[in-house]
Design an enzyme around this catalytic site. Structure first.
Site, short mmCIF file in Angstrom:
data_model
loop_
_atom_site.label_atom_id
_atom_site.label_comp_id
_atom_site.label_asym_id
_atom_site.label_seq_id
_atom_site.Cartn_x
_atom_site.Cartn_y
_atom_site.Cartn_z
N VAL A 21 38.90 32.62 36.88
CA VAL A 21 38.02 32.83 38.23
C VAL A 21 37.72 31.48 38.72
O VAL A 21 38.00 31.20 40.13
CB VAL A 21 37.09 33.63 38.55
N LYS A 115 28.36 39.86 36.16
CA LYS A 115 27.81 41.10 35.79
C LYS A 115 26.63 40.89 34.32
O LYS A 115 25.62 41.83 34.82
CB LYS A 115 28.46 42.04 35.83
N GLU A 139 29.51 39.09 44.90
CA GLU A 139 30.26 40.61 45.36
C GLU A 139 31.45 40.68 44.44
O GLU A 139 31.58 41.54 43.64
CB GLU A 139 30.86 39.98 46.50
N GLY A 144 35.85 43.59 41.12
CA GLY A 144 36.88 42.22 41.13
C GLY A 144 37.00 41.53 42.76
O GLY A 144 36.23 41.03 43.12
N GLY A 197 43.99 36.98 32.34
CA GLY A 197 42.31 36.88 33.07
C GLY A 197 42.24 38.51 33.27
O GLY A 197 40.98 37.97 33.98
N LYS A 215 28.11 46.85 35.96
CA LYS A 215 29.31 47.23 36.76
C LYS A 215 28.18 48.21 37.84
O LYS A 215 27.60 48.15 38.78
CB LYS A 215 30.70 47.04 36.94
N GLY A 323 41.41 39.57 37.67
CA GLY A 323 42.37 38.54 37.75
C GLY A 323 42.28 37.61 38.41
O GLY A 323 40.66 37.51 39.60
P1 NDP Z 1 36.92 32.59 31.76
O1 NDP Z 1 36.46 32.39 30.44
O2 NDP Z 1 38.12 32.18 31.86
O3 NDP Z 1 36.16 30.93 32.06
C1 NDP Z 1 34.91 30.89 31.75
C2 NDP Z 1 34.86 29.26 32.26
O4 NDP Z 1 33.57 28.72 31.86
C3 NDP Z 1 35.29 28.13 31.74
O5 NDP Z 1 35.62 27.01 32.19
C4 NDP Z 1 34.53 28.06 30.45
O6 NDP Z 1 34.79 26.05 29.66
C5 NDP Z 1 33.23 27.25 30.69
N1 NDP Z 1 32.07 27.29 30.11
C6 NDP Z 1 31.81 28.46 29.56
N2 NDP Z 1 30.78 28.14 28.61
C7 NDP Z 1 30.39 26.84 29.42
C8 NDP Z 1 28.96 25.98 28.97
N3 NDP Z 1 28.40 26.77 28.01
N4 NDP Z 1 29.30 25.23 29.91
C9 NDP Z 1 30.03 24.93 31.01
N5 NDP Z 1 31.64 25.96 30.69
C10 NDP Z 1 30.85 26.44 29.87
O7 NDP Z 1 36.16 33.19 32.78
P2 NDP Z 1 36.26 34.43 33.94
O8 NDP Z 1 37.15 32.93 35.06
O9 NDP Z 1 37.42 35.52 33.44
O10 NDP Z 1 35.52 34.79 34.04
C11 NDP Z 1 33.96 34.41 34.38
C12 NDP Z 1 32.89 34.59 35.16
O11 NDP Z 1 33.02 35.53 36.54
C13 NDP Z 1 32.06 35.59 34.43
O12 NDP Z 1 30.67 36.10 34.33
C14 NDP Z 1 33.46 36.91 34.48
O13 NDP Z 1 32.58 38.35 34.16
C15 NDP Z 1 33.47 37.31 36.02
N6 NDP Z 1 34.60 37.81 36.17
C16 NDP Z 1 36.04 37.95 36.21
C17 NDP Z 1 36.99 38.40 36.44
C18 NDP Z 1 38.60 38.25 35.90
O14 NDP Z 1 39.87 38.63 36.18
N7 NDP Z 1 38.16 36.80 34.84
C19 NDP Z 1 36.95 39.03 37.64
C20 NDP Z 1 35.72 39.07 37.72
C21 NDP Z 1 34.66 38.36 37.13
P3 NDP Z 1 36.52 25.59 28.84
O15 NDP Z 1 37.43 25.83 30.06
O16 NDP Z 1 36.15 23.92 29.00
O17 NDP Z 1 36.16 27.37 28.24
N1 HSE Z 2 37.29 42.23 32.47
C1 HSE Z 2 36.75 42.90 33.53
C2 HSE Z 2 37.25 43.44 33.87
C3 HSE Z 2 37.30 41.31 34.72
O1 HSE Z 2 38.62 44.09 33.30
O2 HSE Z 2 37.15 44.56 34.57
C4 HSE Z 2 36.22 41.59 36.16
O3 HSE Z 2 35.39 41.93 36.23
#
Ligand code: NDP
Ligand code: HSE
Length: 425
Positions: A21, A115, A139, A144, A197, A215, A323
């Site tokens: 994200v 969440k 939001e 998502g 993703g 959620k 995503g």
């Molecule tokens: P990812 O695992 O893809 O990315 C997480 C990022 O955070 C990575 O860049 C990671 O670093 C970094 N990170 C993790 N721990 C640390 C730390 N201790 N210090 C610094 N950086 C850190 O997660 P997502 O992007 O999928 O999700 C992010 C958030 O959004 C979560 O809370 C998730 O629940 C929420 N979300 C996700 C959705 C989705 O579709 N994926 C949809 C809606 C919400 P590194 O790159 O070095 O590993």
């Molecule tokens: N892991 C979550 C899902 C991402 O699959 O719905 C969106 O919140």
């Protein structure tokens, strides 16, 4: 902030996390066409001034201008005077929780999609934001890219919300759909959801229904004015005797196939209701729904949230539930809301207490189950009395209490998983 003031300085944004994200959000914030579109709508586009990650030198397939600071000193970044808004897209409880808390307390606004953090620490973070007079917006944390939280607070403000229910986890819906429709293997589809993703960093949070429970807690806070304790929300499939595994891990391909033969789908549904006594009830579990219903026909990564309210009736929010690109839409909307001076996601709602919420399994339901062991000579005579529909091994019962169906089935096969049938869906 006066949105009519086109010359206002841009919000200076620090982005924590450059994963699925975070990277998508950064790409939009840096995109010239996106910025022009925002400016054309009378809002000064926010400026990405810093990113905080674990390893700032790791290539991430993203061209960051040299003016954008990269750092692994996230503790310092979130209280930096050069930052107006912290966008937290790290995930998990720590260090995200202390970073968000520090940002709010030091007068920075926060946008997050986390969440887990909101469901577990939301009431504390809400107090911190209220005390500091900063905005906390989230939001992206539910469904998502589907706008659902702000509409509940703003556009349904004139309603009494009686129930909220839906498919709020894209990963599990993608898995159940692919297993049911294409006969695909659970592990194979889970890997695909990770590659795309959709899944959390630890996908057990998705498949064991923690993510959906989080959620639901956020939806309940905004719909019912209470922060439910996330761990008190029931995440399970009722088995006949013992609890089946929570979430979708125990759903069998055979059950999906037999449900389809009776015109049903099995979906992981989160629901919360305002009870007769004024308390909410909640559960997150795989249920059977009519295949042609809105819930039953919501497939793949699509999410559907239905709000049942008075006087509006039933309102549905549907769209891409996970995503990077889809979710970036919600994060960007929150940033623009802050640029317009709109405050926190809870808007004018009063502070919410933290509560424990009972589940709704004591209510009477029709039940769906597959029981190969019960067919033929072993069919208990009393089963035909309760069947509304049946084929050679799949049954739908008339509405009855959980205890009553347990009493009938347990002596025959205690391993049967029974699914509540949401008749109205
Ligand atoms: P990812 O695992 O893809 O990315 C997480 C990022 O955070 C990575 O860049 C990671 O670093 C970094 N990170 C993790 N721990 C640390 C730390 N201790 N210090 C610094 N950086 C850190 O997660 P997502 O992007 O999928 O999700 C992010 C958030 O959004 C979560 O809370 C998730 O629940 C929420 N979300 C996700 C959705 C989705 O579709 N994926 C949809 C809606 C919400 P590194 O790159 O070095 O590993
Ligand atoms: N892991 C979550 C899902 C991402 O699959 O719905 C969106 O919140």
């Amino acid at each position: 902030v006066d949105p009519r003031d086109g010359n206002r300085s841009p919000l200076r944004v620090a982005l924590l996390g450059l994963g699925t994200v975070g990277k998508a959000v950064a790409q939009q914030l840096l995109d010239t066409a996106w910025r022009s579109g925002v400016a054309a709508r009378g809002i000064t586009p926010p400026e990405l001034v810093a990113v905080g990650v674990r390893d700032p030198d790791r290539p991430r397939g993203l061209e960051l201008p040299s003016a954008v600071r990269r750092t692994d000193a996230l503790d310092d970044l979130v209280v930096d005077d050069g930052i107006d808004v912290v966008v937290e897209l790290i995930g998990g409880l720590q260090p995200a929780g202390s970073l968000v808390g520090r940002a709010l307390e030091s007068g920075r606004h926060v946008v997050t999609g986390n969440k887990a953090l909101l469901a577990c620490e939301g009431h504390v973070l809400e107090s911190a934001a209220r005390e500091a007079g900063t905005a906390l917006r989230f939001e992206a944390s539910v469904a998502g890219g589907v706008p659902v939280l702000a509409p509940i607070v703003n556009d349904l403000a004139g309603n009494r919300i009686d129930a909220i229910r839906g498919i709020v986890n894209g990963t599990t819906n993608h898995i159940l759909s692919a297993m049911a429709e294409d006969g695909r293997d659970y592990e194979d589809v889970l890997s695909e959801a990770q590659e795309r993703g959709y899944a959390e960093a630890d996908p057990s949070g998705d498949v064991e229904a923690w993510d959906a429970a989080y959620k639901l807690a956020i939806l309940a806070r905004l719909g019912f004015g209470e922060w439910p304790e996330a761990t008190s929300l029931r995440r399970a499939a009722p088995a006949v005797v013992a609890d089946a595994p929570a979430g979708i891990t125990g759903v069998r391909t055979r059950e999906l196939e037999r449900a389809a033969s009776l015109g049903l789908s099995i979906k992981l549904v989160a629901r919360a209701e305002r009870g007769r006594d004024g308390c909410s009830r909640a559960s997150i579990m795989p249920v059977a729904v009519r295949g042609t219903s809105p819930l039953g026909s919501t497939g793949g990564v699509t999410n559907l949230v239905e709000v049942i309210a008075e006087p509006v009736g039933r309102v549905a929010f549907r769209g891409p539930g996970a995503g990077g690109r889809a979710t970036s839409s919600a994060v960007l909307a929150d940033l623009l809301a802050i640029a317009r001076g709109e405050g926190s996601t809870w808007g004018p709602l009063p502070p919410a207490p933290s509560v424990t919420i009972p589940d709704d399994l004591d209510e009477e339901h029709s039940w769906f189950f597959v029981a190969t062991s019960l067919v033929g000579a072993h069919t208990p005579p009393r089963l035909s009395e309760i069947a509304l529909a049946a084929d050679d091994e799949a049954f739908v019962t008339r509405p009855m209490a959980l205890a009553a169906i347990r009493e009938r089935l347990a002596p025959v096969d205690p391993s049967i998983t029974i699914y509540p049938l949401l008749a109205e869906a």
